[in-house]
Write a protein that holds these residues in place. Sequence first.
Motif, PDB file in Angstrom:
ATOM      1  N   LYS A   1     -34.456 -25.798  -7.554  1.00 52.98           N
ATOM      2  CA  LYS A   1     -34.217 -24.425  -7.097  1.00 52.98           C
ATOM      3  C   LYS A   1     -32.982 -23.858  -7.791  1.00 52.98           C
ATOM      4  O   LYS A   1     -31.999 -24.561  -8.002  1.00 52.98           O
ATOM      5  N   LEU A   2     -33.062 -22.584  -8.155  1.00 55.32           N
ATOM      6  CA  LEU A   2     -31.982 -21.949  -8.913  1.00 55.32           C
ATOM      7  C   LEU A   2     -31.058 -21.142  -7.993  1.00 55.32           C
ATOM      8  O   LEU A   2     -31.513 -20.603  -6.988  1.00 55.32           O
ATOM      9  N   PRO A   3     -29.782 -21.056  -8.356  1.00 56.39           N
ATOM     10  CA  PRO A   3     -28.837 -20.299  -7.518  1.00 56.39           C
ATOM     11  C   PRO A   3     -28.947 -18.798  -7.762  1.00 56.39           C
ATOM     12  O   PRO A   3     -28.051 -18.162  -8.297  1.00 56.39           O
ATOM     13  N   VAL A   4     -30.104 -18.229  -7.400  1.00 58.09           N
ATOM     14  CA  VAL A   4     -30.315 -16.793  -7.575  1.00 58.09           C
ATOM     15  C   VAL A   4     -30.553 -16.146  -6.215  1.00 58.09           C
ATOM     16  O   VAL A   4     -30.919 -16.817  -5.246  1.00 58.09           O
ATOM     17  N   GLY A   5     -30.382 -14.829  -6.183  1.00 54.06           N
ATOM     18  CA  GLY A   5     -30.461 -14.130  -4.902  1.00 54.06           C
ATOM     19  C   GLY A   5     -31.854 -13.700  -4.501  1.00 54.06           C
ATOM     20  O   GLY A   5     -32.057 -13.170  -3.410  1.00 54.06           O
ATOM     21  N   GLY A   6     -32.848 -13.900  -5.374  1.00 56.21           N
ATOM     22  CA  GLY A   6     -34.180 -13.430  -5.012  1.00 56.21           C
ATOM     23  C   GLY A   6     -35.256 -13.849  -5.989  1.00 56.21           C
ATOM     24  O   GLY A   6     -35.002 -14.563  -6.959  1.00 56.21           O
ATOM     25  N   ALA A   7     -36.467 -13.382  -5.687  1.00 56.32           N
ATOM     26  CA  ALA A   7     -37.648 -13.771  -6.467  1.00 56.32           C
ATOM     27  C   ALA A   7     -37.902 -12.753  -7.572  1.00 56.32           C
ATOM     28  O   ALA A   7     -38.764 -11.881  -7.466  1.00 56.32           O
ATOM     29  N   PHE A   8     -37.127 -12.861  -8.655  1.00 49.75           N
ATOM     30  CA  PHE A   8     -37.289 -11.928  -9.770  1.00 49.75           C
ATOM     31  C   PHE A   8     -38.631 -12.171 -10.465  1.00 49.75           C
ATOM     32  O   PHE A   8     -39.152 -13.276 -10.454  1.00 49.75           O
ATOM     33  N   HIS A   9     -39.165 -11.123 -11.059  1.00 50.92           N
ATOM     34  CA  HIS A   9     -40.446 -11.185 -11.772  1.00 50.92           C
ATOM     35  C   HIS A   9     -41.578 -11.714 -10.892  1.00 50.92           C
ATOM     36  O   HIS A   9     -42.364 -12.565 -11.290  1.00 50.92           O
ATOM     37  N   SER A  10     -41.590 -11.216  -9.650  1.00 49.95           N
ATOM     38  CA  SER A  10     -42.675 -11.560  -8.728  1.00 49.95           C
ATOM     39  C   SER A  10     -43.066 -10.295  -7.952  1.00 49.95           C
ATOM     40  O   SER A  10     -42.333  -9.301  -7.987  1.00 49.95           O
ATOM     41  N   PRO A  11     -44.189 -10.333  -7.219  1.00 50.69           N
ATOM     42  CA  PRO A  11     -44.578  -9.157  -6.417  1.00 50.69           C
ATOM     43  C   PRO A  11     -43.523  -8.754  -5.380  1.00 50.69           C
ATOM     44  O   PRO A  11     -43.547  -7.617  -4.898  1.00 50.69           O
ATOM     45  N   LEU A  12     -42.597  -9.669  -5.050  1.00 55.15           N
ATOM     46  CA  LEU A  12     -41.560  -9.329  -4.078  1.00 55.15           C
ATOM     47  C   LEU A  12     -40.554  -8.317  -4.643  1.00 55.15           C
ATOM     48  O   LEU A  12     -39.731  -7.766  -3.909  1.00 55.15           O
ATOM     49  N   MET A  13     -40.626  -8.069  -5.945  1.00 55.73           N
ATOM     50  CA  MET A  13     -39.758  -7.060  -6.575  1.00 55.73           C
ATOM     51  C   MET A  13     -40.416  -5.676  -6.615  1.00 55.73           C
ATOM     52  O   MET A  13     -39.906  -4.764  -7.253  1.00 55.73           O
ATOM     53  N   GLU A  14     -41.526  -5.522  -5.911  1.00 52.73           N
ATOM     54  CA  GLU A  14     -42.242  -4.233  -5.938  1.00 52.73           C
ATOM     55  C   GLU A  14     -41.364  -3.042  -5.522  1.00 52.73           C
ATOM     56  O   GLU A  14     -41.394  -1.990  -6.174  1.00 52.73           O
ATOM     57  N   PRO A  15     -40.542  -3.155  -4.456  1.00 50.24           N
ATOM     58  CA  PRO A  15     -39.688  -2.005  -4.109  1.00 50.24           C
ATOM     59  C   PRO A  15     -38.748  -1.626  -5.261  1.00 50.24           C
ATOM     60  O   PRO A  15     -38.501  -0.441  -5.506  1.00 50.24           O
ATOM     61  N   ALA A  16     -38.232  -2.623  -5.969  1.00 54.56           N
ATOM     62  CA  ALA A  16     -37.335  -2.363  -7.108  1.00 54.56           C
ATOM     63  C   ALA A  16     -38.114  -1.734  -8.260  1.00 54.56           C
ATOM     64  O   ALA A  16     -37.620  -0.823  -8.940  1.00 54.56           O
ATOM     65  N   ARG A  17     -39.334  -2.205  -8.471  1.00 53.89           N
ATOM     66  CA  ARG A  17     -40.171  -1.660  -9.558  1.00 53.89           C
ATOM     67  C   ARG A  17     -40.418  -0.168  -9.335  1.00 53.89           C
ATOM     68  O   ARG A  17     -40.305   0.647 -10.250  1.00 53.89           O
ATOM     69  N   GLU A  18     -40.739   0.182  -8.084  1.00 62.84           N
ATOM     70  CA  GLU A  18     -41.008   1.602  -7.773  1.00 62.84           C
ATOM     71  C   GLU A  18     -39.768   2.461  -8.011  1.00 62.84           C
ATOM     72  O   GLU A  18     -39.849   3.561  -8.556  1.00 62.84           O
ATOM     73  N   GLU A  19     -38.623   1.940  -7.586  1.00 61.70           N
ATOM     74  CA  GLU A  19     -37.371   2.683  -7.742  1.00 61.70           C
ATOM     75  C   GLU A  19     -37.020   2.868  -9.225  1.00 61.70           C
ATOM     76  O   GLU A  19     -36.616   3.949  -9.655  1.00 61.70           O
ATOM     77  N   LEU A  20     -37.183   1.795  -9.987  1.00 58.03           N
ATOM     78  CA  LEU A  20     -36.852   1.851 -11.415  1.00 58.03           C
ATOM     79  C   LEU A  20     -37.859   2.699 -12.186  1.00 58.03           C
ATOM     80  O   LEU A  20     -37.505   3.386 -13.144  1.00 58.03           O
ATOM     81  N   ALA A  21     -39.120   2.658 -11.746  1.00 57.02           N
ATOM     82  CA  ALA A  21     -40.173   3.434 -12.425  1.00 57.02           C
ATOM     83  C   ALA A  21     -39.798   4.903 -12.477  1.00 57.02           C
ATOM     84  O   ALA A  21     -39.939   5.560 -13.523  1.00 57.02           O
ATOM     85  N   ALA A  22     -39.289   5.434 -11.375  1.00 59.25           N
ATOM     86  CA  ALA A  22     -38.924   6.853 -11.314  1.00 59.25           C
ATOM     87  C   ALA A  22     -37.850   7.171 -12.350  1.00 59.25           C
ATOM     88  O   ALA A  22     -37.906   8.206 -13.028  1.00 59.25           O
ATOM     89  N   ALA A  23     -36.877   6.263 -12.506  1.00 58.68           N
ATOM     90  CA  ALA A  23     -35.789   6.473 -13.476  1.00 58.68           C
ATOM     91  C   ALA A  23     -36.295   6.342 -14.914  1.00 58.68           C
ATOM     92  O   ALA A  23     -35.924   7.131 -15.789  1.00 58.68           O
ATOM     93  N   ILE A  24     -37.154   5.350 -15.166  1.00 54.57           N
ATOM     94  CA  ILE A  24     -37.671   5.129 -16.529  1.00 54.57           C
ATOM     95  C   ILE A  24     -38.541   6.308 -16.974  1.00 54.57           C
ATOM     96  O   ILE A  24     -38.462   6.770 -18.115  1.00 54.57           O
ATOM     97  N   GLU A  25     -39.369   6.814 -16.047  1.00 53.53           N
ATOM     98  CA  GLU A  25     -40.270   7.928 -16.374  1.00 53.53           C
ATOM     99  C   GLU A  25     -39.507   9.140 -16.906  1.00 53.53           C
ATOM    100  O   GLU A  25     -39.981   9.857 -17.778  1.00 53.53           O
ATOM    101  N   THR A  26     -38.312   9.383 -16.357  1.00 50.62           N
ATOM    102  CA  THR A  26     -37.556  10.585 -16.752  1.00 50.62           C
ATOM    103  C   THR A  26     -36.564  10.318 -17.898  1.00 50.62           C
ATOM    104  O   THR A  26     -35.803  11.186 -18.285  1.00 50.62           O
ATOM    105  N   THR A  27     -36.562   9.086 -18.420  1.00 47.63           N
ATOM    106  CA  THR A  27     -35.653   8.730 -19.523  1.00 47.63           C
ATOM    107  C   THR A  27     -36.361   8.929 -20.865  1.00 47.63           C
ATOM    108  O   THR A  27     -37.530   8.576 -21.016  1.00 47.63           O
ATOM    109  N   ASP A  28     -35.639   9.472 -21.817  1.00 45.91           N
ATOM    110  CA  ASP A  28     -36.202   9.705 -23.151  1.00 45.91           C
ATOM    111  C   ASP A  28     -36.223   8.401 -23.946  1.00 45.91           C
ATOM    112  O   ASP A  28     -35.192   7.757 -24.124  1.00 45.91           O
ATOM    113  N   VAL A  29     -37.404   7.998 -24.382  1.00 51.37           N
ATOM    114  CA  VAL A  29     -37.543   6.801 -25.222  1.00 51.37           C
ATOM    115  C   VAL A  29     -38.028   7.233 -26.602  1.00 51.37           C
ATOM    116  O   VAL A  29     -39.016   7.950 -26.726  1.00 51.37           O
TER     117      VAL A  29
END
Length: 295
Positions: free
Chosen positions: A186-214
């Motif tokens: 087990k790793l000393p991390v605070g959560g399950a990164f790169h898993s479905p448990l990051m869905e709330p973070a994905r939604e939040e970041l999606a809004a920011a990425i959508e409005t960023t110029d790439v």
Amino acid sequence: MKAFVFPGQGAQYPGMGKDLYENSAEAKQLFDKANEILGFRITDIMFEGSADDLKQTKVTQPAIFLHSVLLAKTLEDFAPGMVAGHSLGEFSALVAAGALTFEDGLALVSKRAMAMQKACEVEPSTMAAIVGLDDEAVEEVCSSVAGVVVPANYNCPGQLVISGSVEGIDKACELLKEKGAKRALKLPVGGAFHSPLMEPAREELAAAIETTDVQKPVCPVYQNVNAQPVTDPSEIKQNLIAQLTAPVKWTQTVKNMIAGGATSFTEIGPGKVLQGLVKKVDRSMETSGIDKYEK
């Protein structure tokens, strides 16, 4: 063809970036700008803080991003043939390749760190490194465990990190040891990164990425979610959004970069983790690292 790769979370160390600040006028200016964008003096924590200070999520991700990107910016004749970054490092790679501005990259990384921290607080979750089994065996065990347990980082042959609920990861580790894993740690991390448990973070970041110029990058960016070379800005955005809940396909990325013509890999940023992983994919590949100011 020269490939440049950028590290992810866990590579930070006290004092990182101080030599850059002291020796490069451009780096100093951008570090000062970063303090303004973030709303706190990250330079104080990077240069003078302890390892524990650097472990704070709001600090770790921007610190590694700054160290990597500013090193790349101070390199003479920086002309990548292709780039990739491990997890957080993908943002560094996109800035280095000109797809994101420094300011937009830093703002997204800061948002990502905060969103991931919030998602971690919703449900107790963790990650574990599995060593000594092939990917298929690990995938099979993950799918057999109740609850959320998924492959998160395909790091190199025989090393896969899994992610999920605390209970699910404990059970999976037990089963994987029975299957013959050399280690299920087990790793000393605070959560399950790169898993479905990051869905709330994905939604939040999606809004920011959508409005960023790439912009179209100066070279192909091999992205984590599909391990493929991407240059189309809209595709880059979609892959960045998907990254938080999808596995990091690093083994596949390195193999595809070699197949695409990479003759050497240079890791830019703190630590030497990625150089080691490249060697485990192909022992004959030439690797090097830049983690200090070079002039």
